[in-house]
Design a protein around this motif. Structure first.
Motif, PDB file in Angstrom:
ATOM      1  N   ARG A  88       0.848  -1.200   0.000  1.00 37.19           N
ATOM      2  CA  ARG A  88       0.000   0.000   0.000  1.00 37.19           C
ATOM      3  C   ARG A  88       0.880   1.244   0.000  1.00 37.19           C
ATOM      4  NH1 ARG A  88      -3.383  -0.947   5.275  1.00 37.19           N
ATOM      5  NH2 ARG A  88      -1.223  -1.178   5.950  1.00 37.19           N
TER       6      ARG A  88
ATOM      7  N   CYS B 131      -3.148   3.128   1.004  1.00 36.21           N
ATOM      8  CA  CYS B 131      -4.042   2.758  -0.093  1.00 36.21           C
ATOM      9  C   CYS B 131      -3.337   1.841  -1.093  1.00 36.21           C
ATOM     10  CB  CYS B 131      -4.501   4.001  -0.852  1.00 36.21           C
ATOM     11  SG  CYS B 131      -5.359   5.212   0.158  1.00 36.21           S
ATOM     12  N   PHE B 132      -4.085   0.853  -1.561  1.00 40.71           N
ATOM     13  CA  PHE B 132      -3.596   0.048  -2.668  1.00 40.71           C
ATOM     14  C   PHE B 132      -3.681   0.896  -3.943  1.00 40.71           C
ATOM     15  CE2 PHE B 132      -4.704  -3.345   0.317  1.00 40.71           C
ATOM     16  CZ  PHE B 132      -3.511  -4.067   0.286  1.00 40.71           C
ATOM     17  N   PRO B 133      -2.813   0.648  -4.904  1.00 43.33           N
ATOM     18  CA  PRO B 133      -2.785   1.480  -6.113  1.00 43.33           C
ATOM     19  C   PRO B 133      -4.093   1.513  -6.882  1.00 43.33           C
ATOM     20  CG  PRO B 133      -0.916  -0.042  -6.085  1.00 43.33           C
ATOM     21  CD  PRO B 133      -1.775  -0.372  -4.904  1.00 43.33           C
ATOM     22  N   ASP B 134      -4.890   0.461  -6.787  1.00 43.15           N
ATOM     23  CA  ASP B 134      -6.165   0.434  -7.509  1.00 43.15           C
ATOM     24  C   ASP B 134      -7.316   1.002  -6.682  1.00 43.15           C
ATOM     25  OD1 ASP B 134      -6.259  -1.614  -5.675  1.00 43.15           O
ATOM     26  OD2 ASP B 134      -6.996  -3.125  -7.082  1.00 43.15           O
ATOM     27  N   ALA B 135      -6.999   1.564  -5.504  1.00 43.75           N
ATOM     28  CA  ALA B 135      -8.049   2.118  -4.630  1.00 43.75           C
ATOM     29  C   ALA B 135      -7.632   3.476  -4.067  1.00 43.75           C
ATOM     30  CB  ALA B 135      -8.352   1.136  -3.504  1.00 43.75           C
TER      31      ALA B 135
ATOM     32  N   ARG C 203      -0.284  10.291  -8.986  1.00 46.91           N
ATOM     33  CA  ARG C 203      -0.722   9.012  -9.559  1.00 46.91           C
ATOM     34  C   ARG C 203       0.366   8.466 -10.489  1.00 46.91           C
ATOM     35  NH1 ARG C 203      -6.136   7.670  -9.055  1.00 46.91           N
ATOM     36  NH2 ARG C 203      -7.435   9.317  -8.179  1.00 46.91           N
TER      37      ARG C 203
ATOM     38  N   ARG D 217       2.496   4.953 -10.384  1.00 48.05           N
ATOM     39  CA  ARG D 217       2.614   4.056 -11.536  1.00 48.05           C
ATOM     40  C   ARG D 217       4.083   3.768 -11.848  1.00 48.05           C
ATOM     41  NH1 ARG D 217      -2.056   6.860 -13.389  1.00 48.05           N
ATOM     42  NH2 ARG D 217      -0.833   8.431 -14.469  1.00 48.05           N
TER      43      ARG D 217
ATOM     44  N   THR E 228       5.871   0.011 -11.877  1.00 46.83           N
ATOM     45  CA  THR E 228       6.282  -0.598 -13.133  1.00 46.83           C
ATOM     46  C   THR E 228       7.781  -0.658 -13.338  1.00 46.83           C
ATOM     47  OG1 THR E 228       6.109   1.505 -14.297  1.00 46.83           O
ATOM     48  CG2 THR E 228       4.156   0.081 -14.281  1.00 46.83           C
TER      49      THR E 228
END
Length: 169
Positions: free
Chosen positions: A55, A141-145, A155, A159, A163
């Motif tokens: 997270r 927070c998780f990256p998708d939330a 953001r 990312r 990656t």
């Protein structure tokens, strides 16, 4: 045939004279002249902080514009401060947490009087205790939330951290 004062050799002689004068000035005077003649920048430093669960630490900043208040821990480097130290200090001041700073995520210039630096960081300890003068809320927070209102540049930093494939810590 070159006109006197505008030929190649005359220009070369002036450059040699300037170089000789420069070398004669020595360190402190040279540095002062360079400092006076060059652009001055504020350095904004951001920590892309993760915990063991993957997270990211997000903060709702009191002083940021309404609707764009969520972002990563961020602050300005102090004079003479290493940028990794800035990440550690800002996270501690804003949240009470300790981090281990990792690799550089991004170095960006081209802003009017600001350079931006971002480093990955891993939670190392401490108890979450926000500074209410700067921070309204803190979340893992998780990256998708991610919450609404996270700045797009932050953001993008998340990312990049996801990656890049480099190990944290």
């Amino acid at each position: 045939m070159p006109v006197r004062g505008f030929g190649v050799r005359e220009g070369y002689g002036v450059k040699r004279l300037v170089a000789r004068l420069w070398r004669g000035l020595r360190g402190p005077v040279q540095w002062r002249l360079l400092w006076l003649s060059q652009a001055k920048f504020m350095v904004g430093v951001t920590g892309v902080v993760r915990d063991d669960a993957g997270r990211f630490l997000l903060l709702r900043h009191r002083l940021w514009p309404e609707g764009r208040q969520w972002g990563l821990p961020t602050g300005c480097a102090r004079k003479g401060e290493e940028f990794g130290e800035t990440v550690t200090r800002e996270v501690r001041e804003e949240t009470g947490l300790e981090v281990t700073v990792g690799p550089l995520v991004r170095l960006r210039s081209g802003y009017r009087l600001r350079v931006e630096v971002a480093y990955e960081a891993v939670l190392a300890g401490g108890e979450l205790s926000i500074d209410p003068l700067e921070i309204l809320e803190a979340r893992w927070c998780f990256p998708d939330a991610l919450p609404e209102g996270v700045q797009e540049s932050h953001r993008e930093l998340i990312r990049l951290a996801l990656t890049d494939g480099r190990p944290l810590g």
